[in-house]
Design a protein around this motif. Sequence first.
Motif, mmCIF file in Angstrom:
data_model
loop_
_atom_site.group_PDB
_atom_site.id
_atom_site.type_symbol
_atom_site.label_atom_id
_atom_site.label_comp_id
_atom_site.label_asym_id
_atom_site.label_seq_id
_atom_site.Cartn_x
_atom_site.Cartn_y
_atom_site.Cartn_z
ATOM 1 N N UNK A 1 7.382 -46.331 -54.092
ATOM 2 C CA UNK A 1 6.307 -46.339 -53.092
ATOM 3 C C UNK A 1 4.998 -46.677 -53.805
ATOM 4 N N UNK A 2 4.218 -47.557 -53.218
ATOM 5 C CA UNK A 2 2.861 -47.853 -53.683
ATOM 6 C C UNK A 2 1.926 -47.811 -52.479
ATOM 7 N N UNK A 3 0.669 -47.535 -52.733
ATOM 8 C CA UNK A 3 -0.325 -47.387 -51.670
ATOM 9 C C UNK A 3 -1.485 -48.349 -51.931
ATOM 10 N N UNK A 4 -1.955 -49.002 -50.863
ATOM 11 C CA UNK A 4 -3.132 -49.869 -50.930
ATOM 12 C C UNK A 4 -4.314 -49.153 -50.275
ATOM 13 N N UNK A 5 -5.452 -49.160 -50.949
ATOM 14 C CA UNK A 5 -6.689 -48.603 -50.403
ATOM 15 C C UNK A 5 -7.821 -49.617 -50.602
ATOM 16 N N UNK A 6 -8.904 -49.448 -49.855
ATOM 17 C CA UNK A 6 -10.010 -50.405 -49.941
ATOM 18 C C UNK A 6 -11.345 -49.707 -49.753
ATOM 19 N N UNK A 7 -12.394 -50.331 -50.283
ATOM 20 C CA UNK A 7 -13.768 -49.889 -50.044
ATOM 21 C C UNK A 7 -14.405 -50.670 -48.887
ATOM 22 N N UNK A 8 -13.634 -51.546 -48.232
ATOM 23 C CA UNK A 8 -14.207 -52.445 -47.231
ATOM 24 C C UNK A 8 -14.543 -51.757 -45.923
ATOM 25 N N UNK A 9 -13.822 -50.709 -45.563
ATOM 26 C CA UNK A 9 -13.935 -50.154 -44.214
ATOM 27 C C UNK A 9 -14.858 -48.942 -44.179
ATOM 28 N N UNK A 10 -14.333 -47.763 -44.461
ATOM 29 C CA UNK A 10 -15.145 -46.554 -44.349
ATOM 30 C C UNK A 10 -16.333 -46.566 -45.298
ATOM 31 N N UNK A 11 -16.181 -47.220 -46.455
ATOM 32 C CA UNK A 11 -17.265 -47.240 -47.442
ATOM 33 C C UNK A 11 -18.282 -48.351 -47.195
ATOM 34 N N UNK A 12 -17.979 -49.264 -46.286
ATOM 35 C CA UNK A 12 -18.953 -50.285 -45.905
ATOM 36 C C UNK A 12 -19.231 -51.321 -46.972
ATOM 37 N N UNK A 13 -18.234 -51.631 -47.815
ATOM 38 C CA UNK A 13 -18.446 -52.571 -48.916
ATOM 39 C C UNK A 13 -17.575 -53.816 -48.791
ATOM 40 N N UNK A 14 -17.330 -54.257 -47.576
ATOM 41 C CA UNK A 14 -16.468 -55.431 -47.370
ATOM 42 C C UNK A 14 -16.992 -56.651 -48.116
ATOM 43 N N UNK A 15 -18.308 -56.787 -48.196
ATOM 44 C CA UNK A 15 -18.888 -57.979 -48.809
ATOM 45 C C UNK A 15 -18.762 -58.050 -50.315
ATOM 46 N N UNK A 16 -18.541 -56.924 -50.989
ATOM 47 C CA UNK A 16 -18.422 -56.971 -52.451
ATOM 48 C C UNK A 16 -16.978 -57.143 -52.897
ATOM 49 N N UNK A 17 -16.001 -57.015 -51.975
ATOM 50 C CA UNK A 17 -14.576 -57.226 -52.254
ATOM 51 C C UNK A 17 -14.074 -56.281 -53.333
ATOM 52 N N UNK A 18 -13.709 -55.079 -52.928
ATOM 53 C CA UNK A 18 -13.214 -54.073 -53.862
ATOM 54 C C UNK A 18 -12.116 -53.264 -53.204
ATOM 55 N N UNK A 19 -10.936 -53.293 -53.792
ATOM 56 C CA UNK A 19 -9.818 -52.493 -53.321
ATOM 57 C C UNK A 19 -8.945 -52.101 -54.504
ATOM 58 N N UNK A 20 -7.862 -51.385 -54.212
ATOM 59 C CA UNK A 20 -6.999 -50.961 -55.304
ATOM 60 C C UNK A 20 -5.633 -50.549 -54.779
ATOM 61 N N UNK A 21 -4.665 -50.600 -55.678
ATOM 62 C CA UNK A 21 -3.346 -50.052 -55.410
ATOM 63 C C UNK A 21 -3.165 -48.798 -56.244
ATOM 64 N N UNK A 22 -2.413 -47.852 -55.707
ATOM 65 C CA UNK A 22 -1.989 -46.669 -56.462
ATOM 66 C C UNK A 22 -0.478 -46.795 -56.615
ATOM 67 N N UNK A 23 -0.003 -46.844 -57.845
ATOM 68 C CA UNK A 23 1.400 -47.158 -58.111
ATOM 69 C C UNK A 23 2.058 -46.020 -58.882
ATOM 70 N N UNK A 24 3.386 -45.961 -58.898
ATOM 71 C CA UNK A 24 4.080 -44.936 -59.674
ATOM 72 C C UNK A 24 3.787 -45.069 -61.170
ATOM 73 N N UNK A 25 3.735 -43.939 -61.841
ATOM 74 C CA UNK A 25 3.417 -43.950 -63.259
ATOM 75 C C UNK A 25 4.463 -44.624 -64.120
ATOM 76 N N UNK A 26 5.699 -44.672 -63.639
ATOM 77 C CA UNK A 26 6.789 -45.208 -64.467
ATOM 78 C C UNK A 26 6.646 -46.688 -64.759
ATOM 79 N N UNK A 27 5.906 -47.430 -63.901
ATOM 80 C CA UNK A 27 5.731 -48.853 -64.170
ATOM 81 C C UNK A 27 4.273 -49.297 -64.048
#
Length: 377
Positions: A220-246
């Motif tokens: 399982x991996x999760x995608x999150x972004x700063x574009x919506x609730x944080x109001x930073x859509x114009x700077x283009x910043x997001x991230x994935x949270x991935x399992x530690x094993x890989x």
Amino acid sequence: MQPRDLSTHATYEAGRGIEEVAREQGRDPDEFVTLSSNENPHGPAPAAVEAIRAAASSAHAYPKAAHADLTDRLAEEWHVDSAQIWLGNGGDGAIDYLSRAMVDPDDTVLVPEPGFAYYAMSARFHHGRVRTYELSKDDDFEQEPETILAAAEHDRLLYLTSPHNPSGSTASLETIERIARETADETLVVVDEAYGEFAETDSAVALIEGRDGFDARDDVAVIRTFSKAYGLAGVRLGYAIVPGTWADAYARVNTPFAASEPACRAGLAALDDTDHVEQAVDSARWAREYLASTVDAPAWPSDGNFVLFDVGDGTAVAAALQDRGVIVRDCTSFGLPGCIRVSCGTESETKRAADAIGDVLATRDGRPTADEEVSRS
């Protein structure tokens, strides 16, 4: 000389902006409100704006420290190791990194229909083959495990969206865990939580780490972004949270310095301004309830910062609203030609949109508009 065959590749269709529509119609941009792209109507946090200004003077330097500072801060926020945070150029950048890490040529990727077009786009960019599972209007776009599992095969990536765009439905941790457990060993379940702050459901990060009564999972991996609730859509910043094993695969698939110095500094500042995020979330929850209860058209329950309405002809209604200065999303590109999606605006923007939609639908159906009702009374 020609590029490779891109005939099967779709283009991303973004919501229309004020400047674009105003130029097209020869009107003053101040006449419009835009509720088409699920942006934060309150803008970025003031601290993030100051951080961007401050970072401008160091724009000549690569963002080594800022990148590390942000991954460390996000790791602390989510109670994971820093290596498990994969920064990207928006959430779509993080999606690309997962595609690079997981998809070999001709691997299949299973995506929701309707859904975010970039899941399939990224798969095709990386020479994967796209398969779909249907989320039905008649079932309120519910993300049923049985439906998704029936469509799953030996897919390399399987996308869930919680809250789902454009409907606003969510997937429970139990649903996500069952899908991950019952799909093939080689399948990574990617949960896109771009709108997660607006929902009351728990994040699927709990499944990665083995919290809240769940065993830890490496699929399982999760995608999150700063574009919506944080109001930073114009700077283009997001991230994935991935399992530690890989998690160390990031170093082999990311672009050099995956997020810019201003973006990283803005993200750090935005994380500190919890009041701004709370304002955005509270505002969105009020607006979606107001829209759903005020507009005389079928609407689906939403946990995002938007509401999906069935108006019969989304293209015609969106065009009529545009003439009235309200820009919404015609959902034809989602395969929902009868629908419009209305983003949650400020209180005044939301009320203006609700009134305009009511007038358009009343005019179409031969009913009195709100102004006509007032004049009659």
